[in-house]
Design an enzyme around this catalytic site. Structure first.
Site, PDB file in Angstrom:
ATOM      1  CD  GLN B 146      -8.206  19.848 -16.966  1.00  9.48           C
ATOM      2  OE1 GLN B 146      -7.274  17.886 -17.413  1.00  9.48           O
ATOM      3  NE2 GLN B 146      -7.403  20.458 -16.735  1.00  9.48           N
ATOM      4  CG  HIS B 148      -8.875  13.888 -19.872  1.00  8.67           C
ATOM      5  ND1 HIS B 148      -8.982  12.252 -19.708  1.00  8.67           N
ATOM      6  CD2 HIS B 148      -8.196  14.274 -19.227  1.00  8.67           C
ATOM      7  CE1 HIS B 148      -8.603  12.597 -18.297  1.00  8.67           C
ATOM      8  NE2 HIS B 148      -8.213  13.834 -18.653  1.00  8.67           N
ATOM      9  CD  GLU B 226      -4.017  18.822 -14.360  1.00 10.10           C
ATOM     10  OE1 GLU B 226      -5.875  19.835 -14.697  1.00 10.10           O
ATOM     11  OE2 GLU B 226      -4.265  17.989 -15.886  1.00 10.10           O
ATOM     12  CD  GLN B 301      -5.060  16.433 -12.578  1.00  6.39           C
ATOM     13  OE1 GLN B 301      -5.896  15.830 -13.453  1.00  6.39           O
ATOM     14  NE2 GLN B 301      -3.392  16.330 -12.202  1.00  6.39           N
ATOM     15  CG  ASP B 340      -8.303  12.586 -14.059  1.00  2.00           C
ATOM     16  OD1 ASP B 340      -8.255  11.517 -12.766  1.00  2.00           O
ATOM     17  OD2 ASP B 340      -7.341  13.406 -13.963  1.00  2.00           O
ATOM     18  CB  SER B 367      -8.936  17.776 -13.915  1.00  3.37           C
ATOM     19  OG  SER B 367      -8.935  16.408 -12.758  1.00  3.37           O
TER      20      SER B 367
END
Lengths: 132, 749
Positions: B146, B148, B226, B301, B340, B367
């Protein structure tokens, strides 16, 4: 009706219909341009979610299946109703009576499982002194 | 760097290192600052009466808090509980990471376990065992990743272009958030458009307050969610403005609209919110993950997230983080495994946090990974950011693990960025939301980040966001606007994401869409890892793709710089070299390819210039010089020793085509020398001249001070070794048996 197999989009593309009765391929760019198709035509049918619940159960996750079945119930409620139900269950938003009303409203609209979830919440919120 | 009295220069140096900016703490169990096994963690226990759970981790039913009660009602399978809880912790720990017990059996048993039991078992696993457990227990066979995608000014065209870049690189979920909440609908819309430009099927979300996030999904402007946060203590759960029941209903609300959703937790949150109840980080996280499963979320997550720096501050913090990730997989959940938030100022430390998980694999390795520069990350810098993409790709290449990304250069990216920015601009114009001129579009296409584009007028994005809400603009309106403006492919792809809601296939555990819109989930692509030769392995084609990185150079490319200098010196062989014709000479031994097939040294000097400087250095000392070519060896020591045995003084210089040089003497062993300049990239003309001078002085029996190379901390190997191998290969091609040859040197006019 053909046997519905996961993934539905692969095996049953022509069998699955939206709440307004359209198949995926009947949602076309042309019909959107002409205004024949609107957002309402993209709403998932509760029966589809119930079939997904069965897939989840077969996959070994009964809680995900429960969630999808509750989702099937909520699918028939409006966006505003769904947002309102969620908000009402958050801390400090509602009295016992207000939550009872919502449970009844859910039940009346075919949402037995969601109603049960709300009633369960009432019991535990009360026991923990969160609502009166 | 000045050392204070009583302090060593080494200590003063340490203070300048980035790691010195990280502050860590001793364990404080009373504050929840302890990774595993707090003295306040409960003993695992369960009591089932008539199928009803009446005691959970030492708490009787009457005292259940909301979390206990929710787990008793929905989470723990009472039918399995007694069997599962009776298992010895160590025995179960071995089952979790061993190859002989199938994943499904572990999942069955975990259904009957309490949070305290799970936390205790995972505390028994070493880092390596946690990696093994992760590889075995994650739900989806194929790892994904994933991104950002955000910027500090919520510039919609930049969001769209960066979304396109992210998908081109391989990201399959894109997460945005906004510095200004009112911008959220606009950013979600831009992300949706950009995400479908390079390929269909990437899922997009915009992380904001729970209710707003659901509204964006209902409009089809996002395709998953999420930020549905759960916490491990009742007080923090309530402070987070939810209960397990409201979160469960929220999960069902997403399902009702055909939207993918996962919960979020991650250790340290309860500590930050001041109510960890003295429990360990892993125990509280076990309660979070248990609630996540109980509420019917398909995934979670976790792995630090916003609390990563809390967990990172205590001993064994990173092992705890990996244990959290494993925990999600034990509950059968999609594992979207953090990484993340930048957890250290030290590049070494932040990489060390992430690497074990990368090697083990997870459903989503990050994530997410900051696909934009860290200054543009509205979540705060991720542990890896746009600045690190090339590093990541290289590490992926080194280990051949599935990092789910691929290298893409400007030739591939710029047209996609342009298409995304143009499509987004057209939609915003068609829907009468915002306009952008061509100059701004160009800036967006070539931008590294938002510092490269114009700052729009204050409030403009917020007003566009408001308009999207007030006018009830949906994904269907986006499809219409794309079609009207001629973006037919994008219209079809955005529409297909809307159509997928009718099927709900992506509501199953760990579901993503491939670039061909096939569904990869725990049902279609279940993880079947059971030791060597099983589970996910990158295909041959994928390994080839992983191998193609920006820094890769073929031998042809590495040698391209040689040709323009061909003939810079003319070296004519004139028969076998004479042996010791005069005592006052230095022989220069050339390698087989020097000025023959190799023309440029590693320092960028031509071989002509290197040789000219050596000769000049000898001449300045009034000693005779003679050049020979050694053809039977490319080893510098052997070349030097061979030349020294021909030299009347017994002293010789030797040089290879790549520029490495030494001074040898006939009475020394072959592999010894008088002086060696081994770092060819650092040898400039003046140093070759000094080498010539020193060789002459050695020939006269003096003991000159050796030539020193400049101080350099730069590692030469990674930069030059590929070229060294290519040049050595040329030397090797020129090898031939036979005696050293006399060489006439002439210089082209």
């Amino acid at each position: 009706m053909a046997e519905l197999r996961y993934p539905l989009g692969e095996h049953n593309r022509g069998d699955v219909r939206s709440q307004t009765g359209r198949t995926a391929d009947e949602l076309t760019v042309a019909d959107i341009r002409s205004g024949v198709v609107t957002s309402a035509d993209a709403a998932v049918d509760p029966d589809t979610l119930r079939r997904q619940a069965e897939f989840a159960e077969q996959g070994g996750n009964p809680q995900l299946a429960d969630n999808l079945r509750r989702g099937a119930e909520l699918a028939l409620f409006s966006d505003d109703d769904v947002l309102r139900f969620y908000d009402a269950l958050r801390p400090g938003r509602s009295s016992i009576a207000e939550l009872e009303t919502i449970a009844a409203e859910l039940e009346a609209g075919g949402g037995e499982r969601c109603a049960a979830l709300v009633r369960e919440a009432i019991a535990h919120y009360s026991r923990r002194g969160l609502i009166s | 760097m000045a050392a204070t009295p009583g302090e060593s220069k080494r200590s003063a140096f340490f203070a300048t290192r980035s790691i010195s900016r990280d502050v860590v703490v001793p364990e404080y169990p009373e504050l929840g600052l302890i990774a595993f096994d707090s003295p306040n963690d409960p003993e695992p226990s369960i009591r089932v009466v008539d199928g009803r759970i009446v005691e959970l981790d030492g708490v009787p039913e009457a005292d259940f808090d909301l979390i206990d009660a929710f787990l008793a009602e929905h989470g723990i399978n009472a039918a399995v509980a007694e069997e599962a809880m009776a298992l010895d912790d160590l025995q179960f720990a071995r089952m979790v990471c061993g190859h002989d017990v199938p994943r499904t059996e572990i999942l069955r048993l975990v259904e009957g376990m309490t949070p305290a039991k799970i936390a205790r078992v995972l505390g028994l696993l070493s880092p390596l065992e946690l990696m093994q457990a992760m590889a075995k227990m994650r739900a989806r066979r194929t790892p994904s990743i994933q991104a950002h995608v955000t910027n500090r000014i919520d510039h919609p065209l930049l969001i769209a272009a960066d979304a396109a870049s992210a998908v081109a690189l391989g990201f399959r979920e894109l997460e945005a958030t906004v510095p200004v909440l009112r911008d959220a609908p606009l950013v979600a819309l831009a992300l949706l458009i950009g995400s479908q430009v390079p390929a269909p099927g990437a899922l997009t979300q915009c992380s904001v307050e729970e209710k707003t996030e659901l509204e964006l999904g209902m409009r089809g402007l996002t395709t998953y969610a999420e930020t549905v946060s759960v916490y491990g203590t009742e007080r923090v759960f309530l402070d987070g403005d939810d209960t397990p029941w409201s979160k469960a209903l929220l999960a069902s609300s997403y399902a009702s609209r055909g939207l993918k959703m996962r919960f979020t937790s991650g250790s340290g949150a309860e500590v930050l919110m001041g109510a960890a109840e003295g429990k360990s980080l892993l125990y509280l996280e076990a309660r979070c993950v248990a609630v996540t499963r109980a509420a019917g979320s398909q995934g979670t997550q976790n792995g630090g997230i916003d609390g990563i720096n809390v967990t990172g501050s205590v001993p064994n913090g990173m092992r705890e983080i990996l244990a959290e990730n494993v925990m999600a997989t034990l509950y059968g959940l999609e594992s979207c495994t953090g990484n993340d938030t930048q957890m250290s100022a030290s590049d070494i430390r932040r990489t060390a946090h992430t690497l074990p998980l990368l090697l083990a694999g997870s459903d989503f390795l990050f994530s997410g990974f900051g696909s934009i520069p860290s200054y543009d990350n509205a979540f705060g810098a991720s542990n890896f950011n746009a600045e690190d993409i090339d590093d990541y790709l290289m590490v992926q290449r080194d280990w051949g693990f599935e990092g789910a990304l691929r290298s893409r250069d400007d030739t591939a990216l710029l047209p996609l960025r342009r298409r995304a920015a143009e499509a987004c601009r057209a939609v915003l114009d068609e829907l009468d939301l915002m306009t952008f001129d061509d100059a701004e579009l160009e800036r967006v296409v070539s931008a590294h980040g938002s510092l490269d584009v114009a700052e729009h007028q204050t409030d403009e994005t917020a007003r566009a966001g408001d308009a999207i809400i007030e006018r009830e603009i949906t994904a269907v309106d986006v499809v219409r606007a794309l079609a009207i403006r001629g973006f037919d492919v994008e219209a079809e792809r955005v529409l297909e994401m809307t159509r997928q809601r009718l099927f709900g296939d992506h509501l199953q555990t760990s579901a993503i869409f491939g670039e061909d819109m096939s569904v990869l989930s725990a049902l279609t692509d279940p993880n079947d890892y059971a030791g060597p030769g099983t589970g996910y392995r990158p295909s041959r084609e994928r390994l080839d793709e992983i191998a193609r990185v920006r820094q890769e150079r073929s031998h042809a490319e590495l040698l391209a710089e040689q040709a323009p200098h061909q003939g810079c010196v003319i070296l004519t062989e004139s028969g076998p070299a004479a042996s010791r014709p005069r005592p006052d000479e230095v022989v220069i031994g050339l390698s087989p390819a020097f000025g023959n097939d190799v023309w440029l040294t590693l320092s960028g000097l031509t071989v002509a210039e290197a040789l000219r400087q050596l000769l000049a250095g000898i001449e300045e000392e009034g000693v005779a010089a003679r050049v020979v070519r050694v053809t039977h060896s490319l080893d510098l020591g052997m070349i030097g020793w061979t030349a020294a045995n021909l030299s009347g003084s017994g002293v010789a210089l030797a040089i290879q085509g790549k520029g490495t040089a030494l001074i040898h003497r006939a009475d020394l062993p072959v592999l010894a020398n008088l002086e060696l300049l081994s770092m060819a990239p650092l040898i400039d003309g003046s140093r070759y001249r000094l080498m010539g001078r020193n060789a002459a002085r050695h020939a006269r029996g003096e003991k000159p001070a050796p030539v020193l190379l400049p101080e350099s901390g730069e590692p030469m190997g990674p930069r030059y070794h590929a070229k060294v191998v290519a040049l050595i290969n040329r030397e090797s091609r020129c090898l031939r048996a036979g005696e050293p040859q006399a060489v006439e040197v002439s210089w082209p006019s």
